[in-house]
Write a protein that holds these residues in place. Sequence first.
Motif, PDB file in Angstrom:
ATOM      1  N   ALA A 269      34.667  56.387  28.947  1.00  0.00           N
ATOM      2  CA  ALA A 269      35.706  55.700  28.174  1.00  0.00           C
ATOM      3  C   ALA A 269      36.475  54.709  29.047  1.00  0.00           C
ATOM      4  N   GLU A 270      36.787  55.120  30.276  1.00  0.00           N
ATOM      5  CA  GLU A 270      37.532  54.232  31.174  1.00  0.00           C
ATOM      6  C   GLU A 270      36.683  53.027  31.577  1.00  0.00           C
ATOM      7  N   VAL A 271      35.415  53.281  31.887  1.00  0.00           N
ATOM      8  CA  VAL A 271      34.537  52.172  32.286  1.00  0.00           C
ATOM      9  C   VAL A 271      34.301  51.228  31.102  1.00  0.00           C
ATOM     10  N   GLU A 272      34.175  51.789  29.897  1.00  0.00           N
ATOM     11  CA  GLU A 272      34.012  50.945  28.699  1.00  0.00           C
ATOM     12  C   GLU A 272      35.198  50.005  28.532  1.00  0.00           C
ATOM     13  N   GLY A 273      36.398  50.535  28.767  1.00  0.00           N
ATOM     14  CA  GLY A 273      37.582  49.688  28.630  1.00  0.00           C
ATOM     15  C   GLY A 273      37.572  48.533  29.608  1.00  0.00           C
ATOM     16  N   VAL A 274      37.183  48.786  30.856  1.00  0.00           N
ATOM     17  CA  VAL A 274      37.131  47.731  31.866  1.00  0.00           C
ATOM     18  C   VAL A 274      36.033  46.732  31.543  1.00  0.00           C
TER      19      VAL A 274
ATOM     20  N   ILE B   4      25.719  46.006  26.364  1.00  0.00           N
ATOM     21  CA  ILE B   4      26.695  44.966  26.035  1.00  0.00           C
ATOM     22  C   ILE B   4      26.136  44.091  24.914  1.00  0.00           C
ATOM     23  N   VAL B   5      26.934  43.877  23.889  1.00  0.00           N
ATOM     24  CA  VAL B   5      26.516  43.016  22.784  1.00  0.00           C
ATOM     25  C   VAL B   5      26.713  41.562  23.180  1.00  0.00           C
ATOM     26  N   ASP B   6      25.623  40.801  23.152  1.00  0.00           N
ATOM     27  CA  ASP B   6      25.660  39.382  23.514  1.00  0.00           C
ATOM     28  C   ASP B   6      24.719  38.628  22.574  1.00  0.00           C
ATOM     29  N   ALA B   7      25.107  38.575  21.300  1.00  0.00           N
ATOM     30  CA  ALA B   7      24.241  37.993  20.280  1.00  0.00           C
ATOM     31  C   ALA B   7      23.979  36.508  20.504  1.00  0.00           C
ATOM     32  N   ASP B   8      24.937  35.796  21.118  1.00  0.00           N
ATOM     33  CA  ASP B   8      24.772  34.353  21.309  1.00  0.00           C
ATOM     34  C   ASP B   8      24.235  33.985  22.682  1.00  0.00           C
ATOM     35  N   GLY B   9      23.968  34.973  23.529  1.00  0.00           N
ATOM     36  CA  GLY B   9      23.367  34.720  24.834  1.00  0.00           C
ATOM     37  C   GLY B   9      24.238  33.963  25.807  1.00  0.00           C
TER      38      GLY B   9
ATOM     39  N   PHE C 164      50.462  53.163  14.253  1.00  0.00           N
ATOM     40  CA  PHE C 164      50.109  54.505  14.725  1.00  0.00           C
ATOM     41  C   PHE C 164      48.627  54.738  14.454  1.00  0.00           C
ATOM     42  N   GLY C 165      48.024  55.527  15.304  1.00  0.00           N
ATOM     43  CA  GLY C 165      46.603  55.815  15.162  1.00  0.00           C
ATOM     44  C   GLY C 165      46.088  56.411  16.452  1.00  0.00           C
ATOM     45  N   ASN C 166      44.796  56.280  16.691  1.00  0.00           N
ATOM     46  CA  ASN C 166      44.261  56.769  17.964  1.00  0.00           C
ATOM     47  C   ASN C 166      43.118  55.887  18.444  1.00  0.00           C
ATOM     48  N   GLY C 167      42.945  55.892  19.763  1.00  0.00           N
ATOM     49  CA  GLY C 167      41.863  55.131  20.368  1.00  0.00           C
ATOM     50  C   GLY C 167      42.265  53.772  20.906  1.00  0.00           C
ATOM     51  N   LEU C 168      43.568  53.457  20.963  1.00  0.00           N
ATOM     52  CA  LEU C 168      44.002  52.182  21.528  1.00  0.00           C
ATOM     53  C   LEU C 168      43.876  52.262  23.049  1.00  0.00           C
ATOM     54  N   ARG C 169      43.029  51.434  23.602  1.00  0.00           N
ATOM     55  CA  ARG C 169      42.762  51.510  25.038  1.00  0.00           C
ATOM     56  C   ARG C 169      43.952  51.021  25.855  1.00  0.00           C
ATOM     57  N   PRO C 170      44.286  51.720  26.928  1.00  0.00           N
ATOM     58  CA  PRO C 170      45.424  51.304  27.759  1.00  0.00           C
ATOM     59  C   PRO C 170      45.273  49.883  28.281  1.00  0.00           C
ATOM     60  N   GLN C 171      44.029  49.436  28.473  1.00  0.00           N
ATOM     61  CA  GLN C 171      43.796  48.098  29.040  1.00  0.00           C
ATOM     62  C   GLN C 171      44.271  46.976  28.124  1.00  0.00           C
ATOM     63  N   ILE C 172      44.394  47.247  26.813  1.00  0.00           N
ATOM     64  CA  ILE C 172      44.823  46.187  25.888  1.00  0.00           C
ATOM     65  C   ILE C 172      46.138  46.530  25.191  1.00  0.00           C
ATOM     66  N   TRP C 173      46.764  47.621  25.589  1.00  0.00           N
ATOM     67  CA  TRP C 173      47.975  48.134  24.921  1.00  0.00           C
ATOM     68  C   TRP C 173      49.068  47.067  24.870  1.00  0.00           C
ATOM     69  N   HIS C 174      49.496  46.571  26.037  1.00  0.00           N
ATOM     70  CA  HIS C 174      50.587  45.592  26.083  1.00  0.00           C
ATOM     71  C   HIS C 174      50.168  44.269  25.452  1.00  0.00           C
TER      72      HIS C 174
ATOM     73  N   LEU D 245      36.192  41.288  25.417  1.00  0.00           N
ATOM     74  CA  LEU D 245      36.402  42.236  24.322  1.00  0.00           C
ATOM     75  C   LEU D 245      35.200  42.351  23.393  1.00  0.00           C
ATOM     76  N   ARG D 246      34.017  42.025  23.874  1.00  0.00           N
ATOM     77  CA  ARG D 246      32.808  42.284  23.089  1.00  0.00           C
ATOM     78  C   ARG D 246      32.559  43.790  23.056  1.00  0.00           C
ATOM     79  N   ASP D 247      31.692  44.215  22.133  1.00  0.00           N
ATOM     80  CA  ASP D 247      31.305  45.619  22.099  1.00  0.00           C
ATOM     81  C   ASP D 247      30.584  45.980  23.391  1.00  0.00           C
ATOM     82  N   ALA D 248      30.986  47.073  24.001  1.00  0.00           N
ATOM     83  CA  ALA D 248      30.351  47.558  25.223  1.00  0.00           C
ATOM     84  C   ALA D 248      30.349  49.076  25.200  1.00  0.00           C
TER      85      ALA D 248
END
Length: 529
Positions: free
Chosen positions: A405-410, A439-444, A245-255, A417-420
């Motif tokens: 929020a929706e665009v971030e999930g996509v 978009i976080v891309d530390a390794d290029g 239980f909690g909050n902020g679980l994106r529907p795109q990764i729920w299942h 699943l990098r930080d975006a």
Amino acid sequence: MTFREVDEYSNQIANYFHEAGYRHGDVIALFMESRPEYICIWLGLAKIGVITALINFNLREESLSHCIASADAKLIIFGKELTDAVRAVRDKLRPGIKYHSSGGLSDEATSFASCLDAGLATTTKLPAPAFQLPSFTGNRRRRDECGLGSFIHLLGIHGLLASPSDGRREPGASADATQPRPSSQRYLLRAARGSKLALGTRTEVDGSHRHASPRCAQYIGEICRYLLAQPPKPVDRLHGVKLVFGNGLRPQIWHEFMDRFGIQRVGEFYGATEGSTNIVNSEGVVGAVGFTSVIVPWAYPITLVRVKPGTDEPQRDRDGMCVRSQPGEPGVLVGKISRSDPLRAYDGYVSKAASEKKVIENVFSKGDVAFHSGDVLVMDECGNFFFRDRTGDTFRWRGENVSTAEVEGVVSNIVGLRDAVVYGVEVPGNEGKAGMAGIVDADGTLDLTRFASDVKLKLPAYARPLFLRIMREAEQTGTYKFMKLDLVKVGFDPKKTEDKLFYLEGKSGLYKPLNEKEFDGITKGAIRI
């Protein structure tokens, strides 16, 4: 720690600070990483009516000094691990503020602070002198600043604000964590009704299942994404957790999250710590944050209302009442304020002006008042609520509303699943704001050609990020929410950042490097986006 040990330690805290002259209504800031002493100190101060200002241990510099100052704390209790952070803000705090360190005997590193551990060694464990609780009738504004009262700091649409809290609406769980790791990084605190609570100074994901058998666990949505981003392991299901239980679980990764880790049920909830809007998804509807009855909508304590385009101000009908959002129509969540119902009371912030900004009057009848959450949600025909965005984050482009929020999930799914982080930026000569993604891309290793193809496939034209900023890291709050203000200020100006910038070229549909020449072309209208 047993119940008795917690009680005795908190008695020592209460006696120590009572003898030092602290009384009901005084404020002491607590700045410490997660460990059992944290809870004991909070409980001990509550026993003598002292308000505890709970300070996020991730804060530094201006944010840290602001939180301590806004709470008007007379003293700071800090963990020795945070000595450098406290020392860095001492000259920004009010003269006369006192310091106590916890977590070991003092040395030269904490010479400016008294050693709490040494003081407690000679303090009695007997109950501290009781204090008289104020009447709960009349003005409830400062009602919760007693007993278990505390100040917590919230980062919202009105900035970093202190809010009184007594825990009435805080979510709770009883996880049966047994056989804790025998190290200084994990602790066991026996809690109410025989349940147990594991606390540690840092999160240990890998291998923790071997030392605990929890039945349920609490999450922050972004942590679920971090877990999914790790390579699959045979031990992913070797745990006893069936409910999270909690909050902020994106529907795109729920299942995907449930399937990979063998979770049977997700209890997503929505709550405003300082307000009266709290709901829970008790039926496990994917993506929903809560439910309310659609049979008797007039009996709301929580509902959605329309807002004026580009603002968070409620729309009004000809009688001056708010207009309800229809199923499928975005609206701002509001919660009825009731002084007679503790769950519907409005605690607000320490700042009176900030508190008043969150209250709207004459909602559906003359004289009623409600808490304005500042969050945009959508309700379906069955009464399930789905989070869309903060009112300050949603922007319009090409005549369409875009939910960051929706665009971030996509976008996050597309980039593994990098930080975006997604936000709107102003483009001269264009109405509204254009979408931009950091978009976080530390390794290029980010493939921009594939990214452009996937974005075109999965997002409508108006919602596609027209600008990209490739970053080494993304600044976040202590609850893993992205800090967007500085990103918005920089926008897509290459002179204001060393990060690589790109823009979506219309003809090719590809992301091209954005340097000063391209920036001038876009801002002057020579390059159309």
